[in-house]
Design a protein around this motif. Sequence first.
Motif, short mmCIF file in Angstrom:
data_model
loop_
_atom_site.label_atom_id
_atom_site.label_comp_id
_atom_site.label_asym_id
_atom_site.label_seq_id
_atom_site.Cartn_x
_atom_site.Cartn_y
_atom_site.Cartn_z
N UNK A 94 0.70 -1.34 -0.03
CA UNK A 94 -0.02 -0.20 -0.12
C UNK A 94 0.77 1.21 -0.03
N UNK A 95 2.01 1.22 0.68
CA UNK A 95 2.86 2.36 0.98
C UNK A 95 3.37 2.81 -0.56
N UNK A 96 3.88 1.56 -1.27
CA UNK A 96 4.41 2.04 -2.62
C UNK A 96 3.35 2.39 -3.61
N UNK A 97 2.30 1.81 -3.45
CA UNK A 97 1.26 2.09 -4.58
C UNK A 97 0.97 3.50 -4.13
N UNK A 98 0.77 3.78 -3.17
CA UNK A 98 0.39 5.28 -3.01
C UNK A 98 1.74 6.34 -3.23
N UNK A 99 2.66 6.14 -2.59
CA UNK A 99 3.64 7.19 -2.61
C UNK A 99 4.49 6.87 -4.07
N UNK A 100 4.65 5.81 -4.66
CA UNK A 100 5.46 5.73 -5.85
C UNK A 100 4.55 5.02 -6.87
N UNK A 101 3.45 5.52 -7.46
CA UNK A 101 2.72 5.21 -8.59
C UNK A 101 3.33 4.82 -9.86
N UNK A 102 3.04 3.65 -10.40
CA UNK A 102 4.01 3.52 -11.63
C UNK A 102 3.36 4.12 -13.06
N UNK A 103 2.00 4.46 -12.97
CA UNK A 103 1.46 5.00 -14.27
C UNK A 103 0.56 6.27 -13.75
N UNK A 104 0.32 7.04 -14.59
CA UNK A 104 -0.64 8.10 -14.44
C UNK A 104 -1.97 7.76 -13.84
N UNK A 105 -2.47 6.34 -14.36
CA UNK A 105 -3.69 5.86 -13.84
C UNK A 105 -3.85 5.50 -12.48
N UNK A 106 -2.84 4.96 -12.14
CA UNK A 106 -2.44 4.57 -10.56
C UNK A 106 -2.33 5.93 -9.69
N UNK A 107 -1.70 6.90 -10.24
CA UNK A 107 -1.59 8.58 -9.68
C UNK A 107 -3.05 8.79 -9.51
N UNK A 108 -3.93 8.86 -10.52
CA UNK A 108 -5.17 9.44 -10.49
C UNK A 108 -6.20 8.59 -9.87
N UNK A 109 -6.13 7.10 -9.72
CA UNK A 109 -7.21 6.50 -9.10
C UNK A 109 -6.92 6.21 -7.68
N UNK A 110 -5.69 6.36 -7.15
CA UNK A 110 -5.36 6.02 -5.72
C UNK A 110 -5.23 7.59 -4.97
N UNK A 111 -6.16 7.73 -4.34
CA UNK A 111 -6.20 8.98 -3.57
C UNK A 111 -6.54 10.06 -4.39
#
Length: 372
Positions: free
Chosen positions: A221-238
């Motif tokens: 969860x920490x990596x997904x939130x702090x180090x998103x790998x794609x723009x979609x993850x950036x915009x979808x998470x938080x």
Amino acid sequence: MALELSGLYRRFAGFQALDNVSLSIAPGEFLALLGPSGSGKTTLLRILAGLDYPDSGSALHQGEDFLATPARERRIGMVFQHYALFRHLTVIENIAFGLRVRPWRSRPSRTEIRARVDRLLRRVQLEGMGARYPAQLSGGQRQRVALARALAVEPDILLLDEPFGALDAQVRVTLRRWLRELHEELELTTIFVTHDQEEALELADRVAVMNNGRIEQVGSPEVIYQQPATPFVCEFIGKVNKFTVRSGGEGFSAGGWVLEDAPWHGRFTSAVAYVRPEQLRLAVPSSLPAWEARLRHIYLAGGVAHLDLHVASLDLAIEADVATEDLSRLGLQAGNVLRVAPRSAVLFPLDAQGTPVNAERWIWQARSPVPA
């Protein structure tokens, strides 16, 4: 041994539900499949449960072909969003159902079944309710019965398909924390489907973010939130603020904010930047690059205040988060003009067609100390 999924594809009448999904799930792991509706997460769960089959691909469990194993022999427990309880059976009979329909050679005795059901009733905190029918229970209690029924068959893998989706917010919070404690106690491999990012980040050991049938990123969860790998993850998470930076004489910049460096060595002329609201800092000194932003509104949400800001130089609305107790200290009120700057950002360079280049992602951190 791990459950190894490799190259799974599934298509329905022109819709690609799964597109080359590969994933390794460790024994005892709590994995969340997170994504919007139609991303493929429930299709993947149904394949693991034996309720559907992929067009191609493989799944190995303990070295054996998991997809070739009949559903009733996979040692799977499944909990559905809408409970799927038998309305004409009592709580005890619902929990015992999976045991009583087993072939007689593997079916426990009536005494053993009742003892196991009693243990499960205590485990899911429903003692004294065994004689009730589902209609006599609350939504949270029904979901506990559904979970107890899944656990009664002593599964190796527990599958949860948005089990809290039909519950109100307070019950969801209580049940998901109880579920995490239960998982740690039983050490079951658990795969949890949800579109609720807060649930995924709070519950899971790892999160697999899905979009259009593909896995965008897998990580803690920490990596997904702090180090998103794609723009979609950036915009979808938080929550996130999004804007474009362009190269110039001083390097990449947006309005009055200038990045101190860039890793692309002139190969790109623009990039898209993502900044979390809590990574925006206010009252930046004039000696440091920042935006001038007008505070339009303050939205209070318990201990956090969401600040609606407008940056005139970018014609951009952004949001900053501060602790509610800091509003008075900072003298914040609607109409204030603040100097605002990111403390960190995730950037993806844009190619000639304006498409983000995920492989060139850059996680930027301010070198100069920026005050809160």
